[in-house]
Design a protein around this motif. Structure first.
Motif, PDB file in Angstrom:
ATOM      1  N   ARG A  69       4.579   1.093  14.159  1.00 17.28           N
ATOM      2  CA  ARG A  69       6.015   0.810  14.129  1.00 17.28           C
ATOM      3  C   ARG A  69       6.347  -0.174  13.009  1.00 17.28           C
ATOM      4  O   ARG A  69       7.320  -0.002  12.274  1.00 17.28           O
ATOM      5  CB  ARG A  69       6.451   0.241  15.488  1.00 17.28           C
ATOM      6  N   TYR A  70       5.508  -1.180  12.888  1.00 13.40           N
ATOM      7  CA  TYR A  70       5.702  -2.179  11.842  1.00 13.40           C
ATOM      8  C   TYR A  70       5.587  -1.528  10.465  1.00 13.40           C
ATOM      9  O   TYR A  70       6.409  -1.754   9.575  1.00 13.40           O
ATOM     10  CB  TYR A  70       4.661  -3.298  12.014  1.00 13.40           C
ATOM     11  N   PHE A  71       4.577  -0.691  10.308  1.00 11.96           N
ATOM     12  CA  PHE A  71       4.371   0.014   9.033  1.00 11.96           C
ATOM     13  C   PHE A  71       5.587   0.870   8.692  1.00 11.96           C
ATOM     14  O   PHE A  71       6.086   0.866   7.566  1.00 11.96           O
ATOM     15  CB  PHE A  71       3.114   0.894   9.132  1.00 11.96           C
ATOM     16  N   ALA A  72       6.064   1.617   9.679  1.00  9.74           N
ATOM     17  CA  ALA A  72       7.189   2.526   9.442  1.00  9.74           C
ATOM     18  C   ALA A  72       8.429   1.746   9.027  1.00  9.74           C
ATOM     19  O   ALA A  72       9.163   2.146   8.127  1.00  9.74           O
ATOM     20  CB  ALA A  72       7.474   3.350  10.693  1.00  9.74           C
ATOM     21  N   ARG A  73       8.630   0.620   9.693  1.00  6.82           N
ATOM     22  CA  ARG A  73       9.815  -0.181   9.395  1.00  6.82           C
ATOM     23  C   ARG A  73       9.709  -0.775   7.986  1.00  6.82           C
ATOM     24  O   ARG A  73      10.672  -0.806   7.230  1.00  6.82           O
ATOM     25  CB  ARG A  73       9.946  -1.295  10.439  1.00  6.82           C
ATOM     26  N   ARG A  74       8.512  -1.222   7.628  1.00 10.23           N
ATOM     27  CA  ARG A  74       8.331  -1.928   6.361  1.00 10.23           C
ATOM     28  C   ARG A  74       8.228  -0.964   5.181  1.00 10.23           C
ATOM     29  O   ARG A  74       8.812  -1.178   4.127  1.00 10.23           O
ATOM     30  CB  ARG A  74       7.072  -2.790   6.446  1.00 10.23           C
ATOM     31  N   GLU A  75       7.496   0.136   5.383  1.00 14.78           N
ATOM     32  CA  GLU A  75       7.159   0.999   4.243  1.00 14.78           C
ATOM     33  C   GLU A  75       7.976   2.285   4.181  1.00 14.78           C
ATOM     34  O   GLU A  75       8.191   2.828   3.106  1.00 14.78           O
ATOM     35  CB  GLU A  75       5.666   1.366   4.280  1.00 14.78           C
ATOM     36  N   LEU A  76       8.366   2.820   5.320  1.00 16.54           N
ATOM     37  CA  LEU A  76       9.004   4.136   5.308  1.00 16.54           C
ATOM     38  C   LEU A  76      10.524   4.060   5.289  1.00 16.54           C
ATOM     39  O   LEU A  76      11.190   4.887   4.665  1.00 16.54           O
ATOM     40  CB  LEU A  76       8.554   4.965   6.517  1.00 16.54           C
ATOM     41  N   MET A  77      11.073   3.072   6.008  1.00 19.24           N
ATOM     42  CA  MET A  77      12.534   3.018   6.093  1.00 19.24           C
ATOM     43  C   MET A  77      13.213   2.698   4.762  1.00 19.24           C
ATOM     44  O   MET A  77      14.173   3.366   4.397  1.00 19.24           O
ATOM     45  CB  MET A  77      12.970   2.043   7.188  1.00 19.24           C
ATOM     46  N   TYR A 111       6.554  14.559  -1.838  1.00 15.27           N
ATOM     47  CA  TYR A 111       6.288  13.193  -1.390  1.00 15.27           C
ATOM     48  C   TYR A 111       6.020  12.303  -2.577  1.00 15.27           C
ATOM     49  O   TYR A 111       5.226  12.667  -3.437  1.00 15.27           O
ATOM     50  CB  TYR A 111       5.044  13.150  -0.494  1.00 15.27           C
ATOM     51  N   PRO A 112       6.637  11.142  -2.605  1.00 17.06           N
ATOM     52  CA  PRO A 112       6.291  10.203  -3.668  1.00 17.06           C
ATOM     53  C   PRO A 112       4.824   9.796  -3.504  1.00 17.06           C
ATOM     54  O   PRO A 112       4.378   9.525  -2.395  1.00 17.06           O
ATOM     55  CB  PRO A 112       7.199   9.000  -3.398  1.00 17.06           C
ATOM     56  N   GLU A 113       4.112   9.781  -4.606  1.00 19.96           N
ATOM     57  CA  GLU A 113       2.675   9.521  -4.553  1.00 19.96           C
ATOM     58  C   GLU A 113       2.363   8.153  -3.928  1.00 19.96           C
ATOM     59  O   GLU A 113       1.420   8.018  -3.152  1.00 19.96           O
ATOM     60  CB  GLU A 113       2.107   9.565  -5.976  1.00 19.96           C
ATOM     61  N   ASP A 114       3.214   7.170  -4.236  1.00 20.69           N
ATOM     62  CA  ASP A 114       2.942   5.824  -3.726  1.00 20.69           C
ATOM     63  C   ASP A 114       3.018   5.791  -2.200  1.00 20.69           C
ATOM     64  O   ASP A 114       2.294   5.078  -1.537  1.00 20.69           O
ATOM     65  CB  ASP A 114       3.904   4.803  -4.345  1.00 20.69           C
ATOM     66  N   LEU A 115       3.920   6.620  -1.681  1.00 24.20           N
ATOM     67  CA  LEU A 115       4.067   6.657  -0.224  1.00 24.20           C
ATOM     68  C   LEU A 115       2.825   7.258   0.425  1.00 24.20           C
ATOM     69  O   LEU A 115       2.319   6.763   1.439  1.00 24.20           O
ATOM     70  CB  LEU A 115       5.312   7.484   0.131  1.00 24.20           C
ATOM     71  N   VAL A 116       2.338   8.334  -0.149  1.00 21.38           N
ATOM     72  CA  VAL A 116       1.138   8.987   0.377  1.00 21.38           C
ATOM     73  C   VAL A 116      -0.026   8.009   0.327  1.00 21.38           C
ATOM     74  O   VAL A 116      -0.824   7.908   1.263  1.00 21.38           O
ATOM     75  CB  VAL A 116       0.808  10.253  -0.438  1.00 21.38           C
ATOM     76  N   LYS A 117      -0.090   7.253  -0.783  1.00 21.12           N
ATOM     77  CA  LYS A 117      -1.175   6.270  -0.911  1.00 21.12           C
ATOM     78  C   LYS A 117      -1.079   5.203   0.168  1.00 21.12           C
ATOM     79  O   LYS A 117      -2.079   4.764   0.727  1.00 21.12           O
ATOM     80  CB  LYS A 117      -1.135   5.620  -2.297  1.00 21.12           C
ATOM     81  N   LYS A 118       0.160   4.796   0.459  1.00 17.09           N
ATOM     82  CA  LYS A 118       0.348   3.779   1.506  1.00 17.09           C
ATOM     83  C   LYS A 118      -0.069   4.318   2.867  1.00 17.09           C
ATOM     84  O   LYS A 118      -0.700   3.620   3.661  1.00 17.09           O
ATOM     85  CB  LYS A 118       1.815   3.334   1.552  1.00 17.09           C
ATOM     86  N   LEU A 119       0.313   5.583   3.131  1.00 20.39           N
ATOM     87  CA  LEU A 119      -0.095   6.207   4.402  1.00 20.39           C
ATOM     88  C   LEU A 119      -1.613   6.245   4.493  1.00 20.39           C
ATOM     89  O   LEU A 119      -2.210   5.927   5.516  1.00 20.39           O
ATOM     90  CB  LEU A 119       0.463   7.637   4.494  1.00 20.39           C
ATOM     91  N   ALA A 120      -2.231   6.627   3.369  1.00 25.94           N
ATOM     92  CA  ALA A 120      -3.695   6.707   3.343  1.00 25.94           C
ATOM     93  C   ALA A 120      -4.296   5.320   3.518  1.00 25.94           C
ATOM     94  O   ALA A 120      -5.228   5.123   4.303  1.00 25.94           O
ATOM     95  CB  ALA A 120      -4.151   7.342   2.034  1.00 25.94           C
ATOM     96  N   GLY A 121      -3.706   4.354   2.796  1.00 29.31           N
ATOM     97  CA  GLY A 121      -4.231   2.997   2.839  1.00 29.31           C
ATOM     98  C   GLY A 121      -4.193   2.401   4.241  1.00 29.31           C
ATOM     99  O   GLY A 121      -5.042   1.597   4.615  1.00 29.31           O
TER     100      GLY A 121
END
Lengths: 382, 102
Positions: free
Chosen positions: B18-26, B38-48
């Motif tokens: 939930r914290y990740f989604a709020r900080r990185e996805l919203m 998908y923006p590459e940076d977002l995919v990297k964050k999901l992977a990270g």
């Protein structure tokens, strides 16, 4: 053990309950509903012998370890054979939540009989002028020396005609609203108590009715809560009973679905079984989906109770949802059988009549939603 | 652990997700609606953060979590999407596809 599922022991317990319901409770069930105004003591004893009335109760009184999810399983399975017997299991369980607060002497006097099935004790809250507004009861209890004198009238009480004692709620402070409510154990053989029946359209063996209390004197040891703290006890009983009602309704719905699916596979129209018409089959599987969702709500609430977590919200959801969908499901099943569904040859129409009552008892759907608004949106919006 | 509930580990994962989604996805979710990838940076964050390895064996760098945990990942990432009317629902959907394929 798995999250969102039953333990192996619970699955085995369910099989045992299913066998018990089929062999011991189903035979004669409809006849009992036509003729009796009680759940016969032989049946109550069988429940007691299986330990179903003493789950989670002290071993010294005949109880056995166990948990509320297991009670739910018993209710669900037995309700498929006779919904009043299934639902009955929850009544002593709820009463015991209160009697467990009494002095040892009173516990020893009442708990063994309750657990064995000999004695019937149920909560008695509702009055003629108030049900939903539970803090507005008019029954009074006045302290007099080392006893209390009770006056008032209770109605819509399960097993009122057969009770040995009631967990009765009365005001020790008539001006204090719900904060004036105190709980007492009321032995029904005391002078000043008059019982009366209420004629429900079904539910005959529930012995539904009420009783008037006229200067009934009970010793102080029968007080089950501190003065003014009875309302909280009533609410925690409700949190449990409401889930029991949900599972009772779902048991009735499952029995109906089983019958309707069986019928739809046999009955032909236009040269094929009616189960191959989506107008029939889709409805039945949609209904099965709703039942499954209701079961998750109920067992989640019971699982939270096992852990000692607050589950008022989950119980309220189960109580409005399950009887409502059960009513719809059974209605659909009646229609799936056509004319036969509406006859007395099949149990479906009687079940439809009976399940509606579950929507009312222990809190109407509207009260459940009021609770949910308070819990989820805020008490200032109630 | 309780029957009919989440394990402690699953609850912790939910908080993290939930914290990740709020900080990185919203943030920027609405703008991403215009993209067709998908923006590459977002995919990297999901992977990270381990979201893409939830059903991948540990020897390949994944975590091999249970399916309920994957459900939590979908639910929580979709929650960010719902709040921000973004295409993060697609994020959650893609995650579930990933779980399925693997």
């Amino acid at each position: 053990m798995a999250e969102f599922g039953f333990t192996e022991a619970q699955e085995m317990f369910r099989q045992e309950m299913r066998r018990f319901a089929k062999n011991e409770i189903a035979p004669g069930a409809r006849e009992r509903h036509r003729t009796l105004t009680e759940i016969p003591v032989e049946i109550r004893r069988k429940l007691g012998d299986l330990g179903l009335l003493g789950i989670n109760q002290p071993v010294e009184y005949g109880g056995q370890p166990g948990n509320y999810v297991s009670i739910g399983i018993a209710v669900e399975e037995i309700a498929q054979a006779d919904f009043l017997v299934g639902g009955y299991i929850t009544l002593p369980t709820a009463a015991l939540m209160a009697i467990g607060q009494a002095p040892k002497e009173v516990q020893g006097e009442w708990i063994p009989g309750l657990i064995s099935g000999e004695k019937i004790v149920v909560p008695a809250n509702t009055e003629n002028h108030c049900g939903s507004d539970a803090g507005a009861i008019k029954s009074t209890a006045v302290k007099d020396g080392d006893s209390y004198v009770l006056n008032g009238e209770k109605m819509a009480i399960c097993q009122a005609l057969n009770l040995h004692a009631a967990v009765v709620f009365a005001k020790t402070d008539p001006n204090a609203g719900f904060r004036g409510v105190t709980a007492f154990l009321l032995p029904m053989d005391l002078p000043g108590i008059t019982r009366f029946p209420i004629n429900y359209i079904g539910w005959k063996p529930q012995g539904l009715g009420g009783f008037a209390m006229e200067n009934v004197r009970i010793p102080e040891k029968y007080r089950l809560s501190e003065e003014g703290k009875g309302f909280y006890l009533a609410m925690s009983q409700f949190d449990f009973l409401r889930v029991g009602i949900g599972l009772t309704a779902l048991g009735m719905a499952q029995a109906s679905l089983k019958e309707a699916m069986g019928y739809a596979k046999q009955r032909t129209a236009f040269g094929r079984p009616i189960a191959s018409f989506q107008g029939i089959s889709f409805k039945l599987v949609e209904d099965a989906t709703l039942v499954e969702a209701g079961r998750l709500l109920c067992y989640r609430a019971l699982s939270m109770k096992n852990q000692g977590l607050m589950h008022t919200k989950e119980s309220a959801m189960a109580k409005w949802f399950c009887p409502k969908i059960a009513t719809e499901v059974i209605h659909n099943c009646v229609l799936a059988l056509g004319h036969f569904g509406y006859t007395t040859d099949y149990p479906l129409a009687e079940r439809l009549r009976d399940v509606v009552g579950l929507e009312i008892g222990d809190g109407t759907p509207e009260i459940m939603k009021t609770i949910l608004v308070r819990e989820m949106i805020g008490k200032e919006f109630v | 652990m309780a029957e009919f509930g989440f394990t402690e580990a699953q609850e912790m994962f939910r908080t993290m997700a939930r914290y990740f989604a709020r900080r990185e996805l919203m943030p920027g979710a609405k703008e991403r609606m215009g993209l067709n990838r998908y923006p590459e940076d977002l995919v990297k964050k999901l992977a990270g953060s381990g979201f893409l390895g939830l059903r991948i064996p540990e020897k390949y760098g994944g975590q091999m979590s249970d399916i309920v945990t994957c459900g939590i990942a979908c639910e929580e990432t979709a929650r960010a999407s719902f709040l921000s009317l973004s295409n993060n629902q697609a994020t959650s959907y893609t995650l579930s596809l990933t779980f399925y394929v693997i």
